[in-house]
Design a protein around this motif. Structure first.
Motif, PDB file in Angstrom:
ATOM      1  N   THR A   7       0.841  -1.189   0.000  1.00  0.00           N
ATOM      2  CA  THR A   7       0.000   0.000   0.000  1.00  0.00           C
ATOM      3  C   THR A   7       0.873   1.235   0.000  1.00  0.00           C
ATOM      4  O   THR A   7       2.035   1.192   0.423  1.00  0.00           O
ATOM      5  CB  THR A   7      -0.949   0.008   1.212  1.00  0.00           C
ATOM      6  OG1 THR A   7      -1.932   1.037   1.049  1.00  0.00           O
ATOM      7  CG2 THR A   7      -0.202   0.241   2.519  1.00  0.00           C
ATOM      8  N   SER A  66      -2.450  -0.936  -2.901  1.00  0.00           N
ATOM      9  CA  SER A  66      -3.617  -0.089  -2.658  1.00  0.00           C
ATOM     10  C   SER A  66      -3.134   1.344  -2.408  1.00  0.00           C
ATOM     11  O   SER A  66      -1.960   1.581  -2.100  1.00  0.00           O
ATOM     12  CB  SER A  66      -4.403  -0.602  -1.453  1.00  0.00           C
ATOM     13  OG  SER A  66      -3.620  -0.516  -0.275  1.00  0.00           O
ATOM     14  N   GLU A  76      -7.546  -0.955  -5.249  1.00  0.00           N
ATOM     15  CA  GLU A  76      -8.368  -0.446  -4.155  1.00  0.00           C
ATOM     16  C   GLU A  76      -7.801   0.906  -3.714  1.00  0.00           C
ATOM     17  O   GLU A  76      -6.592   1.051  -3.506  1.00  0.00           O
ATOM     18  CB  GLU A  76      -8.367  -1.439  -2.994  1.00  0.00           C
ATOM     19  CG  GLU A  76      -9.115  -2.721  -3.313  1.00  0.00           C
ATOM     20  CD  GLU A  76      -9.166  -3.692  -2.143  1.00  0.00           C
ATOM     21  OE1 GLU A  76      -8.381  -3.529  -1.182  1.00  0.00           O
ATOM     22  OE2 GLU A  76      -9.992  -4.623  -2.177  1.00  0.00           O
ATOM     23  N   LYS A  77      -8.688   1.897  -3.563  1.00  0.00           N
ATOM     24  CA  LYS A  77      -8.195   3.242  -3.286  1.00  0.00           C
ATOM     25  C   LYS A  77      -9.258   4.064  -2.561  1.00  0.00           C
ATOM     26  O   LYS A  77     -10.449   3.849  -2.713  1.00  0.00           O
ATOM     27  CB  LYS A  77      -7.784   3.950  -4.582  1.00  0.00           C
ATOM     28  CG  LYS A  77      -8.888   4.032  -5.632  1.00  0.00           C
ATOM     29  CD  LYS A  77      -8.378   4.615  -6.951  1.00  0.00           C
ATOM     30  CE  LYS A  77      -9.503   4.684  -7.991  1.00  0.00           C
ATOM     31  NZ  LYS A  77      -9.043   5.261  -9.282  1.00  0.00           N
ATOM     32  N   LYS A  78      -8.787   5.031  -1.788  1.00  0.00           N
ATOM     33  CA  LYS A  78      -9.627   6.021  -1.129  1.00  0.00           C
ATOM     34  C   LYS A  78      -8.915   7.363  -1.185  1.00  0.00           C
ATOM     35  O   LYS A  78      -7.690   7.434  -1.359  1.00  0.00           O
ATOM     36  CB  LYS A  78      -9.904   5.638   0.329  1.00  0.00           C
ATOM     37  CG  LYS A  78     -10.912   4.490   0.500  1.00  0.00           C
ATOM     38  CD  LYS A  78     -11.228   4.246   1.957  1.00  0.00           C
ATOM     39  CE  LYS A  78     -12.223   3.088   2.127  1.00  0.00           C
ATOM     40  NZ  LYS A  78     -13.586   3.474   1.697  1.00  0.00           N
ATOM     41  N   TRP A  80      -6.008   1.240   8.061  1.00  0.00           N
ATOM     42  CA  TRP A  80      -5.502   1.001   6.708  1.00  0.00           C
ATOM     43  C   TRP A  80      -4.266   0.096   6.737  1.00  0.00           C
ATOM     44  O   TRP A  80      -4.180  -0.911   6.018  1.00  0.00           O
ATOM     45  CB  TRP A  80      -5.182   2.334   6.037  1.00  0.00           C
ATOM     46  CG  TRP A  80      -4.922   2.240   4.571  1.00  0.00           C
ATOM     47  CD1 TRP A  80      -3.716   2.102   3.959  1.00  0.00           C
ATOM     48  CD2 TRP A  80      -5.898   2.284   3.523  1.00  0.00           C
ATOM     49  NE1 TRP A  80      -3.863   2.065   2.582  1.00  0.00           N
ATOM     50  CE2 TRP A  80      -5.203   2.174   2.291  1.00  0.00           C
ATOM     51  CE3 TRP A  80      -7.284   2.414   3.500  1.00  0.00           C
ATOM     52  CZ2 TRP A  80      -5.853   2.186   1.056  1.00  0.00           C
ATOM     53  CZ3 TRP A  80      -7.934   2.427   2.271  1.00  0.00           C
ATOM     54  CH2 TRP A  80      -7.217   2.312   1.067  1.00  0.00           C
ATOM     55  N   HIS A 115      -5.024  -3.452   7.895  1.00  0.00           N
ATOM     56  CA  HIS A 115      -5.659  -4.284   6.861  1.00  0.00           C
ATOM     57  C   HIS A 115      -4.652  -4.736   5.805  1.00  0.00           C
ATOM     58  O   HIS A 115      -4.562  -5.927   5.485  1.00  0.00           O
ATOM     59  CB  HIS A 115      -6.795  -3.512   6.208  1.00  0.00           C
ATOM     60  CG  HIS A 115      -7.484  -4.261   5.107  1.00  0.00           C
ATOM     61  ND1 HIS A 115      -8.282  -5.363   5.348  1.00  0.00           N
ATOM     62  CD2 HIS A 115      -7.476  -4.093   3.753  1.00  0.00           C
ATOM     63  CE1 HIS A 115      -8.746  -5.822   4.198  1.00  0.00           C
ATOM     64  NE2 HIS A 115      -8.269  -5.079   3.218  1.00  0.00           N
ATOM     65  N   TYR A 116      -3.891  -3.781   5.265  1.00  0.00           N
ATOM     66  CA  TYR A 116      -3.055  -4.103   4.105  1.00  0.00           C
ATOM     67  C   TYR A 116      -1.685  -4.673   4.476  1.00  0.00           C
ATOM     68  O   TYR A 116      -1.050  -5.329   3.642  1.00  0.00           O
ATOM     69  CB  TYR A 116      -2.887  -2.870   3.221  1.00  0.00           C
ATOM     70  CG  TYR A 116      -4.161  -2.557   2.465  1.00  0.00           C
ATOM     71  CD1 TYR A 116      -4.566  -3.341   1.399  1.00  0.00           C
ATOM     72  CD2 TYR A 116      -4.982  -1.498   2.855  1.00  0.00           C
ATOM     73  CE1 TYR A 116      -5.745  -3.079   0.722  1.00  0.00           C
ATOM     74  CE2 TYR A 116      -6.164  -1.219   2.175  1.00  0.00           C
ATOM     75  CZ  TYR A 116      -6.534  -2.017   1.114  1.00  0.00           C
ATOM     76  OH  TYR A 116      -7.713  -1.763   0.446  1.00  0.00           O
ATOM     77  N   GLN A 147     -11.434  -1.051   3.576  1.00  0.00           N
ATOM     78  CA  GLN A 147     -11.458  -0.884   2.122  1.00  0.00           C
ATOM     79  C   GLN A 147     -12.866  -0.664   1.587  1.00  0.00           C
ATOM     80  O   GLN A 147     -13.042  -0.323   0.407  1.00  0.00           O
ATOM     81  CB  GLN A 147     -10.822  -2.107   1.443  1.00  0.00           C
ATOM     82  CG  GLN A 147     -11.702  -3.352   1.399  1.00  0.00           C
ATOM     83  CD  GLN A 147     -11.696  -4.152   2.695  1.00  0.00           C
ATOM     84  OE1 GLN A 147     -11.309  -3.647   3.752  1.00  0.00           O
ATOM     85  NE2 GLN A 147     -12.126  -5.394   2.618  1.00  0.00           N
ATOM     86  N   ASN A 148     -13.874  -0.858   2.418  1.00  0.00           N
ATOM     87  CA  ASN A 148     -15.260  -0.735   1.984  1.00  0.00           C
ATOM     88  C   ASN A 148     -15.805   0.667   2.243  1.00  0.00           C
ATOM     89  O   ASN A 148     -15.118   1.525   2.770  1.00  0.00           O
ATOM     90  CB  ASN A 148     -16.116  -1.783   2.711  1.00  0.00           C
ATOM     91  CG  ASN A 148     -15.632  -3.201   2.452  1.00  0.00           C
ATOM     92  OD1 ASN A 148     -15.223  -3.533   1.337  1.00  0.00           O
ATOM     93  ND2 ASN A 148     -15.666  -4.038   3.475  1.00  0.00           N
ATOM     94  N   GLN A 184     -15.799   6.076  -1.030  1.00  0.00           N
ATOM     95  CA  GLN A 184     -14.445   6.153  -1.571  1.00  0.00           C
ATOM     96  C   GLN A 184     -13.772   7.484  -1.249  1.00  0.00           C
ATOM     97  O   GLN A 184     -12.544   7.565  -1.174  1.00  0.00           O
ATOM     98  CB  GLN A 184     -14.500   5.977  -3.091  1.00  0.00           C
ATOM     99  CG  GLN A 184     -13.155   5.808  -3.751  1.00  0.00           C
ATOM    100  CD  GLN A 184     -13.284   5.616  -5.250  1.00  0.00           C
ATOM    101  OE1 GLN A 184     -13.769   6.490  -5.963  1.00  0.00           O
ATOM    102  NE2 GLN A 184     -12.867   4.452  -5.738  1.00  0.00           N
TER     103      GLN A 184
END
Length: 615
Positions: free
Chosen positions: A206, A283, A310-312, A338, A341-342, A351-352, A355
């Protein structure tokens, strides 16, 4: 005065998720169970395979490491690779690295080590080649800069060689590392994260680029126009405190490659990460200020558009500011989830959900399902004689006289003959601009050289962050709060910032610049023939902004925006063919029938000046 928040206090409950042989429920967050004061602090010099300083030896970069000494299993890595650890500092308080008398690292700038090492992470701060304690020379976003970090990722995964000393020494391996790496950093540091991700290097899981560059051409140039500063100056700044190395040859390469004509050449192509965005496997958690006039917002827009991972994204109203200094609690919480998770594999759902998170007014944030907005439509707006702006076909011509001594704020408040203003008229409903706009002009110059500039402006009163102020939208107080554990040499406490606000009568929400001589090719300008019409399209800065009901959206077109770009050799009069001039604007909402724009009431406004410091 200091106040200690729960985010910085060690918990007493052990985090057992990754201890072998222990039954447990699925973890939701890593816990601070390791003693920061006992952490291993060391430096490894990694061979990056370049000889930037021409001394006949492969350059080695210094990777300063802090990691939990009590860990019984391997740990992931949070990395910040920077050229600023001795010259300029990191963060709002300009922290520098420090070392003890034996050369062991003591001070690790920013809170990442204080907060995450107790939670089972290693933090690795890399000196880019030619800076602080690394060998080599800075090449401002080129292969040496990128490999300074990429090769450390390789070393953490057993694919590169590290040593116990800058020269000589013994080989060192990273047997304590899982190989999972997350890169983070603001400005130049975040830029290197982008560049490393664009190589597709294995192990980089990430990246968190904050106010980061995606193409160095767009930092120094804009569609053929020049901002007046060049990469060799930045290289010399970051190399200044690294004595004993001769970087004159590398700096000359930068000077010659950044041609004064503004053309896009090999130097820029080698530093254009957008063209390799498809290689990114990591990500991306991206943050940028929509009023950043240093690393302009075209950088996040074009990078974001090229990513397929996957991105925000967080978009603030600030200028060049780290979210730690405008939304601290939420940012640290998000980073924690973050990275868990990654890098640790925690199933926390970060990730959900939405965005994007966008600051609409100072300290007022809204979540958005997507960026650009899911319901935005690229809408063609056309300027009409009389000053109106709408979707209907236009005809006629209009002219302005280039005056490089004037800039964008004068164009809005008193354009005179230097710029042309077109407006939608008063809006009956809100109108959202979300994404990257572009302007197409058909222009006839009266001389052999011409510049073009365009603005999108929200005409109406508002209270905004004072992004043109000294803090670029924040005021730093004297009270501190703490984020993690401290030692005598590394304090986890930072001054709290608040919003610096200002009342304005208009807001420039997007801007762009071009050299008309690059109408046919960005790579090679062509001579202009006075009296001949040329058509050129150029991008405006990416944004997400709501023009509220009762305001108007204006398009302003002129020549040299003296706030940012250099003027042409022969400023003259430019005539636009309105039938072949338009703006493509990503809009959510309805554009009303065009009408002349409302007059300003002469109140306060925000002066906007280009910035040439990259920190």
């Amino acid at each position: 005065m200091r106040s200690r928040l729960a985010g910085g206090v060690l918990a007493t409950i052990l985090f057992t998720a990754f201890l072998p042989g222990v039954a447990h429920a699925a973890p939701r967050a890593s816990e601070p169970v390791y003693d920061y004061a006992k952490a291993v602090r060391e430096t490894v010099w990694v061979d990056i395979g370049h000889d930037g300083d021409g001394d006949g030896k492969p350059d080695r970069v210094a990777a300063d490491i802090v990691r939990p000494s009590e860990a019984t299993s391997r740990v992931p890595v949070i990395m910040d690779a920077s050229p600023y650890y001795s010259c300029c500092g990191r963060g709002n308080e300009s922290e520098l690295k420090s070392y003890d008398s034996a050369g062991k690292p003591v001070k690790f700038p920013l809170f990442y080590d204080n907060y995450f090492v107790p939670r089972g992470y290693a933090v690795v701060l890399v000196d880019l080649a030619g800076t602080n304690r690394s060998a080599g020379c800075a090449d401002v976003g080129g292969a040496s800069d990128v490999d300074s970090a990429r090769k450390v990722v390789d070393w953490l995964n057993g694919r590169a060689t590290g040593y116990s000393a800058k020269t000589g020494g013994s080989a060192v391996t990273a047997g304590w590392s899982t190989g999972n790496v997350g890169m983070i950093g603001k400005s130049y540091d975040g830029t290197i994260a982008n560049g490393v991700a664009a190589t597709g290097v294995a192990g980089l899981k990430t990246i968190v680029p904050i106010s980061a560059i995606s193409s160095w051409y767009d930092y120094y140039r804009s569609d053929g126009a020049t901002f007046g500063f060049n990469p060799d100056g930045l290289a010399q700044t970051v190399e200044a405190r690294n004595s004993g190395q001769n970087c004159a040859a590398q700096n000359q390469v930068l000077k010659q490659g950044a041609t004064a004509d503004g053309d896009y050449g090999p130097l820029w192509a080698d530093r254009d990460y957008v063209t390799h965005a498809g290689n990114v496997r990591a990500s991306v958690l991206l943050s940028h200020g929509v009023n950043d006039l240093n690393v302009k917002t075209i950088h996040f827009g074009q990078w974001w558009s090229g990513l397929n991972v996957e991105k925000k994204i967080w978009l603030s109203q600030t200028g060049h500011v780290d979210p730690f200094d405008y939304r601290r609690d939420g940012w640290v919480d998000l980073l924690h989830r973050w990275f868990d998770h990654y890098l640790l594999g925690v199933d926390n759902g970060v990730q959900n959900g939405p965005q994007a998170s966008v600051e609409r007014q100072p300290d007022q944030w809204v979540d958005q399902s997507a960026y650009p907005a899911a319901n935005e439509v690229a809408t063609t707006l056309r300027p009409h004689t009389g000053g109106s702006l709408g979707t209907a076909a236009a005809s006629g011509t209009a002219s302005f006289t280039d005056n490089p001594n004037l800039g964008e704020d004068t164009w809005v408040t008193n354009p005179g003959s230097a710029a042309l203003t077109y407006s939608t008229g008063t809006l009956k409903t809100d109108l959202q601009v979300s994404g990257t706009s572009a302007v197409t002009v058909t222009a006839t110059p009266s001389t052999a050289s011409a510049r073009l500039s365009a603005l999108l402006v929200d005409l109406g009163p508002a209270t905004i962050r004072n992004f043109a102020g000294s803090g670029e939208g924040i005021k730093t107080g004297t009270t501190e709060n703490c984020w993690g554990s401290s030692t005598a040499g590394d304090d986890a406490c930072y001054r709290i910032a608040s919003a610096d606000v200002k009342k304005v009568n208009y807001t420039i929400l997007s801007r762009g610049w071009a050299d008309l001589a690059n109408y046919a090719s960005l790579s090679q300008e062509r001579p202009l023939t006075p009296g001949t019409a040329y058509t050129m399209t150029f991008d405006l800065a990416s944004t997400d902004h709501i023009v509220p009901k009762g305001h108007a959206l204006a398009l302003i077109i002129g020549g040299t925006d003296g706030s940012f770009i250099r003027g042409p050799a022969q400023p003259g009069r430019v005539t636009l063919d309105l039938a072949r001039t338009s703006a493509s604007v990503p809009l959510a909402g309805v554009v009303p029938a065009a009408a002349t724009h409302p007059a300003l009431d002469g109140g306060a406004f925000v002066p906007s000046q280009g910035r040439a410091d990259l920190r």
